[in-house]
Design an enzyme around this catalytic site. Structure first.
Site, mmCIF file in Angstrom:
data_model
loop_
_atom_site.group_PDB
_atom_site.id
_atom_site.type_symbol
_atom_site.label_atom_id
_atom_site.label_comp_id
_atom_site.label_asym_id
_atom_site.label_seq_id
_atom_site.Cartn_x
_atom_site.Cartn_y
_atom_site.Cartn_z
ATOM 1 N N LYS A 112 0.820 -1.216 0.000
ATOM 2 C CA LYS A 112 0.000 0.000 0.000
ATOM 3 C C LYS A 112 0.851 1.262 0.000
ATOM 4 O O LYS A 112 0.397 2.324 -0.414
ATOM 5 C CB LYS A 112 -0.965 -0.025 1.167
ATOM 6 C CG LYS A 112 -1.915 -1.208 1.077
ATOM 7 C CD LYS A 112 -3.276 -0.916 1.595
ATOM 8 C CE LYS A 112 -4.300 -1.954 1.165
ATOM 9 N NZ LYS A 112 -3.974 -3.344 1.517
HETATM 10 C C1 LIG Z 1 -4.625 -4.409 0.905
HETATM 11 C C2 LIG Z 1 -3.891 -5.675 0.792
HETATM 12 C C3 LIG Z 1 -4.282 -6.660 -0.116
HETATM 13 C C4 LIG Z 1 -5.507 -6.533 -0.984
HETATM 14 O O1 LIG Z 1 -5.411 -5.505 -1.949
HETATM 15 P P1 LIG Z 1 -6.735 -4.930 -2.618
HETATM 16 O O2 LIG Z 1 -6.289 -3.797 -3.456
HETATM 17 O O3 LIG Z 1 -7.604 -4.482 -1.476
HETATM 18 O O4 LIG Z 1 -7.365 -6.026 -3.382
HETATM 19 C C5 LIG Z 1 -3.513 -7.809 -0.205
HETATM 20 N N1 LIG Z 1 -2.428 -7.992 0.584
HETATM 21 C C6 LIG Z 1 -2.031 -7.070 1.469
HETATM 22 C C7 LIG Z 1 -0.841 -7.346 2.319
HETATM 23 C C8 LIG Z 1 -2.731 -5.875 1.599
HETATM 24 O O5 LIG Z 1 -2.323 -4.964 2.484
#
Ligand SMILES: *Cc1c(COP(=O)(O)O)cnc(C)c1O
Length: 499
Positions: A112
């Site tokens: 993120k």
């Molecule tokens: C947010 C997240 C996801 C999922 O991503 P999306 O964009 O919500 O589908 C997968 N793995 C981790 C570690 C995350 O932080």
């Protein structure tokens, strides 16, 4: 490039406006009015670009109301060497058919950061561009990683306040510590009694609450969102699909022009949707493999055409994917329904009133042309972590393990489909030490966050990333656990105190 709402009731807006607002007024998500296309020559040129240059090349297709220099300065501030090291992304080749793309070298050790370091930069410039004189209040509902990544992206950013809500029983101990120890003069974190969907639903409701908006405006504030419903979150994620492809070429595992598959651990459908945009822009992607944990609402949707959130919410060892309402799927539906906002509105109304909607077979065929869905159980996730460590001497976190397992199953199910598969790795394993240890050292009894990390390091030799070292010694600055119903009052309380 202009943006419109997926529900069709709003006119065309600039990207700065879309990023400032987060959600459209009719409750829809902002969508680019056309998808820009790259030629094969464009993509060939990308192979030699560094990550910053590539980012600007892609951003400038979508954010046409930003100047080139604005995009360069935003990108340089976001992906600085201090925050990400020399290269923000790394491809690990596991075999001649599979590679893992590590997207977690940023300040919070989750993918993120790729979006949430850049988005605040885009937002502050958007405020200037739209002549906004109010302070922006970022409300975040988080299943774990978004919260900390948004806090790090926005802390001490001029003209912004950030308030994060996380499910108090639904995040890993390291994730909780990361959030509750965040410093910064404009940050606030609340645990809520409920799950992620409760938090997300409540935050979405506040965004369309006209009385609340008026009250805040009188106090000099406007609301915006750092969740992946914000276009400013999505567009940075398109970049790493291109960069992954280029890195696969540089590693000689594919040749220019070859098609690749991507396997993506999916929750809110933001990460994988960025892959859809990359494909539409001309990147040679064959399949996008949507990897679900036990909350397999998306895999079920891809396989049956029925989206049904009326099911038990399961707490898993991949908590960032514990989601039953995948917001960004709305964007995909809008594209697949040939930009018919009225139809999207109908489905979203069905979802709200009945908890389910049903997409016709013809549309589902189009979706299945691009996407395949796989559900991965808790045991399969643990086994995949164990196997990858034992056989490849490579440690993955539970989310990445879900995608690795899905990639493997897809390849087994489609033996004639010979494409290199790039698995997006979304978190550093140390964020989930306790569960990773369950896989690589079955006899170990979990203790504190700190000693679990220490033990994992001794067991595997993989270094604890700097941002997670010393976490348990930091002072707890945000300890409030509140009811969903109290959110509004708590927000007002914080803003009054802080203004
Ligand atoms: C947010 C997240 C996801 C999922 O991503 P999306 O964009 O919500 O589908 C997968 N793995 C981790 C570690 C995350 O932080």
């Amino acid at each position: 490039m202009l943006y419109k709402s997926s529900r069709g009731a709003e006119g065309l807006m600039t990207s700065a406006y879309a990023i400032k607002m987060g959600l459209a007024e009719d409750g829809g998500l902002y969508i680019p009015a056309q998808i820009p296309k790259f030629t094969q020559e464009d993509i060939q040129e990308m192979v030699e670009m560094d990550y910053h240059t590539l980012t600007v090349k892609i951003l400038k297709e979508f954010l046409t109301d930003y100047t080139y220099l604005e995009l360069v300065s935003a990108t340089d501030a976001a992906y600085s060497e201090k925050k990400f090291g020399a290269k923000p992304v790394k491809l690990q080749i596991l075999s001649n058919s599979t590679g893992v793309y590590e997207l977690w070298h940023g300040p919070t050790c989750a993918f993120k950061d790729m979006a949430l370091q850049l988005m605040p930069q885009l937002l502050t410039r958007a405020l200037e561009k739209t002549g906004e004189d109010k302070k922006v209040v970022i409300l975040v509902a988080t299943s774990g990683d978004t919260g900390k990544a948004a806090l790090e992206g926005f802390k001490n950013v001029e003209g912004t306040e950030i308030i994060v809500f996380y499910p108090s029983e639904g995040v890993s101990p390291a994730q909780q510590l990361q959030m509750t120890t965040t410093e910064g003069n404009n940050v606030k974190v609340f645990g809520i009694k409920g799950n992620f969907d409760d938090a997300q639903r409540a935050v979405k409701k506040l965004f369309v609450d006209a009385d609340f908006a008026k009250e805040l405006a009188d106090g000099g504030f406007i609301l915006s969102s750092a969740n992946s419903i914000n276009w400013g979150r999505l567009v940075p994620q398109i970049v790493y699909y291109f960069s992954a492809y280029c890195d696969a070429i540089k590693n000689d595992v594919i040749q220019f022009g070859d098609k690749v598959d991507f396997a993506v651990p999916t929750g809110n459908f933001g990460d994988i949707l960025a892959g859809y945009y990359a494909k539409e822009m001309g990147l040679p992607i064959h399949k996008l493999i949507c990897a679900s944990n036990s909350n397999d609402v998306l895999t079920e949707f891809i396989n049956t055409g029925v989206y049904n959130k009326n099911r038990e919410f399961v707490k898993t060892i991949s908590p960032s994917m514990d989601i039953l309402v995948s917001s960004n799927l709305e964007r995909l539906l809008y594209h697949m329904l040939n930009l018919d906002g009225a139809k999207v509105t109908e489905y979203m109304n069905d979802l709200q009133s009945k908890g389910t909607y049903n997409i016709p077979g013809k549309i589902m065929e189009k979706i299945r042309n691009v996407f395949a869905g796989y559900k991965v159980t808790e045991q399969e996730t643990l086994d995949r972590m164990q196997l990858t460590h034992a056989v490849k001497n490579y440690l993955v976190d539970p989310h990445t393990a879900v995608a690795l397992e899905a990639a493997n199953r897809y390849q087994n199910d489609n033996p004639t489909d010979k494409h290199f598969c790039i698995v997006l790795s979304t978190a550093n394993p140390y964020k989930f030490s306790k569960d990773v240890l369950q896989a690589v050292d079955k006899d170990y009894v979990s203790q504190t966050v700190e000693s679990d990390m220490q033990h994992l390091q001794e067991k595997t030799g993989m270094e604890i990333p700097a941002p997670l070292q010393g976490l348990a010694k930091k002072p707890l600055l945000h300890q409030d656990i509140i009811e969903v119903g109290e959110m509004k009052e708590k927000i007002k309380g914080f803003l009054i105190k802080n203004s």
